[in-house]
Structures are given as C-alpha cells and as structure tokens.
Design an enzyme around this catalytic site. Sequence first.
Site, mmCIF file in Angstrom:
data_model
loop_
_atom_site.group_PDB
_atom_site.id
_atom_site.type_symbol
_atom_site.label_atom_id
_atom_site.label_comp_id
_atom_site.label_asym_id
_atom_site.label_seq_id
_atom_site.Cartn_x
_atom_site.Cartn_y
_atom_site.Cartn_z
ATOM 1 N N PRO A 1 0.838 -1.163 -0.099
ATOM 2 C CA PRO A 1 0.089 -0.107 -0.135
ATOM 3 C C PRO A 1 0.851 1.186 -0.298
ATOM 4 O O PRO A 1 0.504 2.508 -0.575
ATOM 5 C CB PRO A 1 -0.704 -0.153 1.417
ATOM 6 N N ASN B 1 5.267 0.169 4.121
ATOM 7 C CA ASN B 1 5.284 -0.897 3.941
ATOM 8 C C ASN B 1 6.212 -1.646 3.212
ATOM 9 O O ASN B 1 6.875 -2.660 3.238
ATOM 10 C CB ASN B 1 3.764 -1.420 3.375
ATOM 11 N N LYS C 1 4.002 7.126 -12.612
ATOM 12 C CA LYS C 1 2.845 6.831 -11.999
ATOM 13 C C LYS C 1 2.161 7.980 -11.512
ATOM 14 O O LYS C 1 0.917 8.274 -11.444
ATOM 15 C CB LYS C 1 3.127 5.830 -11.219
#
Length: 301
Positions: free
Chosen positions: A69, A73, A174
């Site tokens: 996520p 993480n 992205k």
Amino acid sequence: MASKTPIGFIGLGNMGSPMARNLLRNGYPVIGTDVFPESCKELQDMGAQVVDSPAEVAEKADRIITMLPSSPNVIEVYTGPNGILKKVKKGTLLIDSSTIDPAVSKEMAVAAEKMGAVFMDAPVSGGVGAASMAKLTFMVGGVEEEYHAAQELLTCMGANVVYCGQVGSGQAAKICNNMLLAIGMIGTAETMNLGIRLGLDPKLLAKILNMSSGRCWSSDTYNPVPGVMEGVPSGNNYQGGFGTTLMAKDLGLAQNTATNTKTPIPLGSIAHQIFRVMCSRGYANKDFSSVFQFLREEEGQ
C-alpha cells in the site's frame, strides 16, 4: 521447454491477488505471503505455496514481486527484521509494483545492490479490473540490462510494459498520471453536476462531452455519475475500484515531489486537499469517483 521457476509474490490484496493469479495461469509456480493470511486462501486453492514472511519468500524464489500500500510497508517488507533482504539470494530480481515515493525506490535499490540483488520499480495503472484481465500498464524504472527479465513476468499481468529509465522513474510516471487522473475526475464531476443543475440529462451530457473537446477517461470510461455507465463504481454505490484513501496518498506523493523539485502544481494541490477532506467525511473507502457525490453533498443536495 524447461519448467518455469517459482515467482515470489508479497502483498496479495485487491491488486496483488489477481496479478499473482495471472502468473499461475501462465504456468509460473507462485510462493506468496501477505500480512493478512486470509488474503492468501484463494491463491492457495489455485496451487500457490503460502509462507509466513517476506524473508521466507526470498529463501525460496529468485524473482520476487511486491505489491504494497505505501512507502512504510515497502521499507518494512524489504529491510525489516523478517524482510526480503535478510535472506535474499545473490542475483535475485526484485520488482516493486507499489506506488511509493521515488526516493524510497532509490533507497531500496541501493540496499538490494549491497546484497547482490537487483531492484526495479514497476508501478501499475489500470486498477482491479485491469489486474484481473491482465491488462495493466507497468511503468518500469531500473537497470536497462535487467528490463527484459522483468518484462517476461510483467507481460503475464499487463498489456503494456514501458521502460521509463533509472530506478524511481516508473514511480515518477505513475505519480504524474494519477495527479492528472484526480484533476480530470474532479473536473468531470463538477461539469456533470453543473449540467444536471442546468436541466441536462446526465447521459446526454456525457454523450456530448465524449464527442467533444472536453472528453477524457473520467468522462468516457469511468463516469462518476450514477446511472450513466454500467460496470463502473458509480453504478455500484462507489464500491470497488480505486479508493479515495489511495488517491489522497498518491496526491500526497505528487505534492512532496513537487515541493522537492520546486514545481508549481496549483490544481494538483487543490485536488489533494479535496480528496483529503473526502477521507475525513466518510468517503475514505469509496472509489475516488465518489467526488461527484461529495460535491453534491457540499451544496446541500
């Protein structure tokens, strides 16, 4: 043909699970793990081997994909006490498809290199539907010589695999895409709402927009107005799709990188604030196209 070697897959949530399923369908044995063991059950039923930690995955596979996520993480899964880099074999190819800060991708690449492994960032666009149908777009950053090895796996899960440059450049692409997506969705929601207030039928307005210069992905493929399109979250009370929390996170990454590079992003900043407010008003787990519903509520409708 020689049998395919196992692929490690860490992070079997909404995106990771269908991606791993597509590897299995293409004949790759999968060794998977997730912080929530229940996420692994469906994959296990399809024949995947499930283990307890990222370190255990690294012991058993020399090609590993992570889909997580957020930046913390990723740092934990790679460098934590039970992380990949505790047990990684020399020459292992590590592909991270999470959307995170490009600086963290660069840090992970340096840490992997010290252990003799190769790290590449390969975030995706397309959402859960595209993940299920193996139609994702992968934006890949890393050592060009390793790109073809990554491409072999990514083409099992996506329709487009694009090499963007050095480590972190996939993340940069992205973040830019998602900033534009957020701005476009807010603009579409505002436009549709104004048209409805002016007495236009929403389906008719969408049809006109989609044959005119205002057309965009949010208007013609993912319309935010309930009843205009089938098979999109707006037609299902904004369930599924790409959560508002995740969009707010990605816009936060855009904001951070814009600050670091002294780049003005006035609309990106406003979009970030809108999605953050939505998260505090009960929209956190709804699809980001629920910004249409949020705008309607803001005006007391």
